[in-house]
Design a protein around this motif. Structure first.
Motif, PDB file in Angstrom:
ATOM      1  N   VAL A 173      -1.233   6.114   8.136  1.00  0.00           N
ATOM      2  CA  VAL A 173      -1.199   6.821   6.856  1.00  0.00           C
ATOM      3  C   VAL A 173       0.190   6.705   6.239  1.00  0.00           C
ATOM      4  O   VAL A 173       1.193   6.994   6.892  1.00  0.00           O
ATOM      5  CB  VAL A 173      -1.564   8.310   7.043  1.00  0.00           C
ATOM      6  CG1 VAL A 173      -1.327   9.091   5.765  1.00  0.00           C
ATOM      7  CG2 VAL A 173      -3.016   8.437   7.480  1.00  0.00           C
ATOM      8  N   ASN A 174       0.241   6.251   4.995  1.00  0.00           N
ATOM      9  CA  ASN A 174       1.510   6.156   4.275  1.00  0.00           C
ATOM     10  C   ASN A 174       1.268   6.431   2.796  1.00  0.00           C
ATOM     11  O   ASN A 174       0.892   5.537   2.039  1.00  0.00           O
ATOM     12  CB  ASN A 174       2.141   4.767   4.458  1.00  0.00           C
ATOM     13  CG  ASN A 174       3.488   4.660   3.764  1.00  0.00           C
ATOM     14  OD1 ASN A 174       3.961   5.604   3.130  1.00  0.00           O
ATOM     15  ND2 ASN A 174       4.121   3.502   3.868  1.00  0.00           N
ATOM     16  N   PRO A 175       1.459   7.688   2.353  1.00  0.00           N
ATOM     17  CA  PRO A 175       1.197   8.033   0.953  1.00  0.00           C
ATOM     18  C   PRO A 175       2.199   7.436  -0.023  1.00  0.00           C
ATOM     19  O   PRO A 175       2.039   7.583  -1.237  1.00  0.00           O
ATOM     20  CB  PRO A 175       1.283   9.561   0.956  1.00  0.00           C
ATOM     21  CG  PRO A 175       2.151   9.892   2.114  1.00  0.00           C
ATOM     22  CD  PRO A 175       1.857   8.855   3.153  1.00  0.00           C
ATOM     23  N   ALA A 176       3.222   6.737   0.489  1.00  0.00           N
ATOM     24  CA  ALA A 176       4.193   6.076  -0.381  1.00  0.00           C
ATOM     25  C   ALA A 176       4.094   4.556  -0.288  1.00  0.00           C
ATOM     26  O   ALA A 176       4.998   3.849  -0.729  1.00  0.00           O
ATOM     27  CB  ALA A 176       5.607   6.520  -0.025  1.00  0.00           C
ATOM     28  N   SER A 177       3.004   4.051   0.261  1.00  0.00           N
ATOM     29  CA  SER A 177       2.846   2.610   0.431  1.00  0.00           C
ATOM     30  C   SER A 177       2.957   1.877  -0.904  1.00  0.00           C
ATOM     31  O   SER A 177       2.509   2.363  -1.946  1.00  0.00           O
ATOM     32  CB  SER A 177       1.474   2.313   1.059  1.00  0.00           C
ATOM     33  OG  SER A 177       1.238   0.919   1.095  1.00  0.00           O
ATOM     34  N   SER A 178       3.542   0.686  -0.862  1.00  0.00           N
ATOM     35  CA  SER A 178       3.643  -0.132  -2.077  1.00  0.00           C
ATOM     36  C   SER A 178       2.311  -0.788  -2.426  1.00  0.00           C
ATOM     37  O   SER A 178       2.143  -1.301  -3.534  1.00  0.00           O
ATOM     38  CB  SER A 178       4.714  -1.215  -1.893  1.00  0.00           C
ATOM     39  OG  SER A 178       4.403  -2.042  -0.783  1.00  0.00           O
ATOM     40  N   ASP A 179       1.379  -0.760  -1.489  1.00  0.00           N
ATOM     41  CA  ASP A 179       0.023  -1.268  -1.726  1.00  0.00           C
ATOM     42  C   ASP A 179      -0.795  -0.129  -2.337  1.00  0.00           C
ATOM     43  O   ASP A 179      -1.059   0.878  -1.678  1.00  0.00           O
ATOM     44  CB  ASP A 179      -0.592  -1.724  -0.408  1.00  0.00           C
ATOM     45  CG  ASP A 179      -1.968  -2.364  -0.581  1.00  0.00           C
ATOM     46  OD1 ASP A 179      -2.788  -1.824  -1.357  1.00  0.00           O
ATOM     47  OD2 ASP A 179      -2.230  -3.381   0.084  1.00  0.00           O
ATOM     48  N   ALA A 180      -1.202  -0.285  -3.588  1.00  0.00           N
ATOM     49  CA  ALA A 180      -1.864   0.793  -4.312  1.00  0.00           C
ATOM     50  C   ALA A 180      -3.143   1.263  -3.617  1.00  0.00           C
ATOM     51  O   ALA A 180      -3.435   2.466  -3.582  1.00  0.00           O
ATOM     52  CB  ALA A 180      -2.183   0.357  -5.740  1.00  0.00           C
ATOM     53  N   GLN A 181      -3.907   0.321  -3.065  1.00  0.00           N
ATOM     54  CA  GLN A 181      -5.153   0.703  -2.402  1.00  0.00           C
ATOM     55  C   GLN A 181      -4.879   1.498  -1.125  1.00  0.00           C
ATOM     56  O   GLN A 181      -5.543   2.491  -0.847  1.00  0.00           O
ATOM     57  CB  GLN A 181      -5.979  -0.543  -2.083  1.00  0.00           C
ATOM     58  CG  GLN A 181      -6.491  -1.268  -3.315  1.00  0.00           C
ATOM     59  CD  GLN A 181      -7.421  -2.409  -2.963  1.00  0.00           C
ATOM     60  OE1 GLN A 181      -8.419  -2.214  -2.270  1.00  0.00           O
ATOM     61  NE2 GLN A 181      -7.108  -3.606  -3.436  1.00  0.00           N
ATOM     62  N   PHE A 182      -3.896   1.046  -0.361  1.00  0.00           N
ATOM     63  CA  PHE A 182      -3.558   1.744   0.875  1.00  0.00           C
ATOM     64  C   PHE A 182      -2.974   3.116   0.557  1.00  0.00           C
ATOM     65  O   PHE A 182      -3.260   4.108   1.241  1.00  0.00           O
ATOM     66  CB  PHE A 182      -2.560   0.911   1.684  1.00  0.00           C
ATOM     67  CG  PHE A 182      -2.395   1.383   3.095  1.00  0.00           C
ATOM     68  CD1 PHE A 182      -3.423   1.254   4.009  1.00  0.00           C
ATOM     69  CD2 PHE A 182      -1.208   1.963   3.516  1.00  0.00           C
ATOM     70  CE1 PHE A 182      -3.281   1.691   5.328  1.00  0.00           C
ATOM     71  CE2 PHE A 182      -1.047   2.399   4.822  1.00  0.00           C
ATOM     72  CZ  PHE A 182      -2.084   2.269   5.725  1.00  0.00           C
ATOM     73  N   ARG A 183      -2.149   3.185  -0.496  1.00  0.00           N
ATOM     74  CA  ARG A 183      -1.573   4.456  -0.922  1.00  0.00           C
ATOM     75  C   ARG A 183      -2.668   5.442  -1.342  1.00  0.00           C
ATOM     76  O   ARG A 183      -2.641   6.619  -0.971  1.00  0.00           O
ATOM     77  CB  ARG A 183      -0.593   4.223  -2.073  1.00  0.00           C
ATOM     78  CG  ARG A 183       0.128   5.489  -2.535  1.00  0.00           C
ATOM     79  CD  ARG A 183       1.204   5.153  -3.562  1.00  0.00           C
ATOM     80  NE  ARG A 183       0.687   4.581  -4.789  1.00  0.00           N
ATOM     81  CZ  ARG A 183       0.860   3.333  -5.177  1.00  0.00           C
ATOM     82  NH1 ARG A 183       1.537   2.483  -4.422  1.00  0.00           N
ATOM     83  NH2 ARG A 183       0.352   2.898  -6.327  1.00  0.00           N
ATOM     84  N   THR A 184      -3.638   4.951  -2.089  1.00  0.00           N
ATOM     85  CA  THR A 184      -4.732   5.813  -2.551  1.00  0.00           C
ATOM     86  C   THR A 184      -5.544   6.337  -1.377  1.00  0.00           C
ATOM     87  O   THR A 184      -5.881   7.530  -1.331  1.00  0.00           O
ATOM     88  CB  THR A 184      -5.647   5.032  -3.514  1.00  0.00           C
ATOM     89  OG1 THR A 184      -4.897   4.660  -4.676  1.00  0.00           O
ATOM     90  CG2 THR A 184      -6.842   5.889  -3.930  1.00  0.00           C
ATOM     91  N   LEU A 185      -5.866   5.470  -0.416  1.00  0.00           N
ATOM     92  CA  LEU A 185      -6.627   5.907   0.756  1.00  0.00           C
ATOM     93  C   LEU A 185      -5.827   6.917   1.580  1.00  0.00           C
ATOM     94  O   LEU A 185      -6.375   7.928   2.031  1.00  0.00           O
ATOM     95  CB  LEU A 185      -6.985   4.701   1.623  1.00  0.00           C
ATOM     96  CG  LEU A 185      -7.728   5.003   2.929  1.00  0.00           C
ATOM     97  CD1 LEU A 185      -9.027   5.757   2.665  1.00  0.00           C
ATOM     98  CD2 LEU A 185      -7.996   3.717   3.702  1.00  0.00           C
ATOM     99  N   SER A 186      -4.535   6.659   1.776  1.00  0.00           N
ATOM    100  CA  SER A 186      -3.694   7.582   2.541  1.00  0.00           C
ATOM    101  C   SER A 186      -3.677   8.963   1.893  1.00  0.00           C
ATOM    102  O   SER A 186      -3.791   9.985   2.573  1.00  0.00           O
ATOM    103  CB  SER A 186      -2.265   7.033   2.640  1.00  0.00           C
ATOM    104  OG  SER A 186      -2.215   5.845   3.408  1.00  0.00           O
ATOM    105  N   ARG A 187      -3.545   8.993   0.590  1.00  0.00           N
ATOM    106  CA  ARG A 187      -3.493  10.277  -0.107  1.00  0.00           C
ATOM    107  C   ARG A 187      -4.833  11.002  -0.052  1.00  0.00           C
ATOM    108  O   ARG A 187      -4.882  12.223   0.010  1.00  0.00           O
ATOM    109  CB  ARG A 187      -3.027  10.069  -1.551  1.00  0.00           C
ATOM    110  CG  ARG A 187      -1.589   9.581  -1.620  1.00  0.00           C
ATOM    111  CD  ARG A 187      -1.065   9.478  -3.036  1.00  0.00           C
ATOM    112  NE  ARG A 187       0.337   9.062  -3.021  1.00  0.00           N
ATOM    113  CZ  ARG A 187       1.160   9.220  -4.049  1.00  0.00           C
ATOM    114  NH1 ARG A 187       0.726   9.772  -5.174  1.00  0.00           N
ATOM    115  NH2 ARG A 187       2.421   8.830  -3.959  1.00  0.00           N
ATOM    116  N   ARG A 188      -5.902  10.222  -0.072  1.00  0.00           N
ATOM    117  CA  ARG A 188      -7.221  10.841   0.076  1.00  0.00           C
ATOM    118  C   ARG A 188      -7.356  11.490   1.439  1.00  0.00           C
ATOM    119  O   ARG A 188      -7.868  12.609   1.563  1.00  0.00           O
ATOM    120  CB  ARG A 188      -8.324   9.798  -0.117  1.00  0.00           C
ATOM    121  CG  ARG A 188      -9.720  10.418  -0.232  1.00  0.00           C
ATOM    122  CD  ARG A 188     -10.757   9.354  -0.488  1.00  0.00           C
ATOM    123  NE  ARG A 188     -11.208   8.735   0.752  1.00  0.00           N
ATOM    124  CZ  ARG A 188     -11.840   7.562   0.830  1.00  0.00           C
ATOM    125  NH1 ARG A 188     -12.043   6.854  -0.253  1.00  0.00           N
ATOM    126  NH2 ARG A 188     -12.235   7.084   1.990  1.00  0.00           N
TER     127      ARG A 188
END
Length: 265
Positions: A73-88
């Motif tokens: 989990v990384n809510p600050a990821s530079s990958d928008a999709q990964f960031r969105t999933l992490s925040r979810r």
């Protein structure tokens, strides 16, 4: 136990399969719960598990905290999709915490250990904005825990950018022990922001989660640093069995650490 203005809220991380034993230990020692076993994405996505186990945690009235999702989990990821999933996933943890009656949610730091400069500054700013918004939206206290951090610098940079008392640092003393920074330096670097502790022992190489006293953490120093902070804070004993919990509590009482073993105990 002698209660003062800084007496900790002692917590444990029960396991549902042996819930009766964990509950008996909690009642005997006056302990509360930090729920860990509902923190993985597969469990969060299993309505049957979260409903059955969640109901036990909610109905018992001892749940004060939830360990949020932390694997991948990384809510600050530079990958928008990964960031969105992490925040979810983070929001799912917060919603579950509210259902269980918890006040606190602990998330692991997600900063890459060996990248600094612009990367770290961007991570710190993005996380500060996100966790501040998350705390405001959910009404929960959000605690960011040192995890794979080799030192306290990324967390310090994050906390310098936080503008709400609802977000602070959960210092895991076991994780600090195998980092590149001495225990006292963690307290010195993060002092005012530390409002939550995780206790487990290890031998300075990896996260063994040994009973307290079985590894090489300097618990006398840790106790002294905690006292110097002069704060009332949740303290979670992170061990995997009731036997290890009992051994850890006996160790704390014997050595009069973290407020245990005093008048009335």
């Amino acid at each position: 136990m002698e209660h003062t203005d800084t007496t900790p809220l002692y917590q444990i991380q029960p396991g549902f399969p042996e819930r009766e034993k964990w509950e008996a230990a909690a009642l005997q020692e006056g302990l509360f719960y930090e729920v860990l076993e509902l923190s993985s994405p597969p469990v969060l996505g299993d309505d049957r598990l979260t409903q059955t186990r969640g109901e036990w945690y909610r109905s018992g009235g001892r749940t004060r905290s939830l360990h949020g999702v932390f694997i991948d989990v990384n809510p600050a990821s530079s990958d928008a999709q990964f960031r969105t999933l992490s925040r979810r996933r983070c929001m799912e943890s917060c919603r579950l915490a509210r259902k269980l009656g918890a006040e606190n949610v602990v998330f692991h730091s997600s900063c890459s250990s060996f990248l600094r400069g612009a990367y770290m500054e961007s991570w710190a700013q993005t996380c500060a904005e996100y966790y501040g918004e998350l705390a405001q939206e959910t009404g929960l206290h959000i605690w960011i825990e040192n995890s794979q951090d080799v030192d306290a610098v990324p967390l310090r940079e994050l906390m310098k950018r936080i503008d709400t008392p609802q977000v602070g640092v959960c210092l895991d003393l076991g994780h600090a022990h195998y980092s590149h920074m001495a225990q006292k330096e963690w307290f010195d670097c993060l002092g005012e922001w530390i409002g939550y502790l995780h206790l487990s022992d290890n031998n300075g190489l990896w996260d063994e989660h040994l009973p307290l006293g079985e590894g090489s953490v300097d618990w006398a120093e840790a106790d002294s640093l905690w006292r110097a902070a002069g704060k009332k804070m949740p303290i979670t004993i992170e061990v995997g069995s009731v036997k290890d919990l009992q051994q850890s509590i006996a160790f704390l009482k014997t050595h009069r650490l973290f407020g245990m073993g005093r008048t009335g105990t």
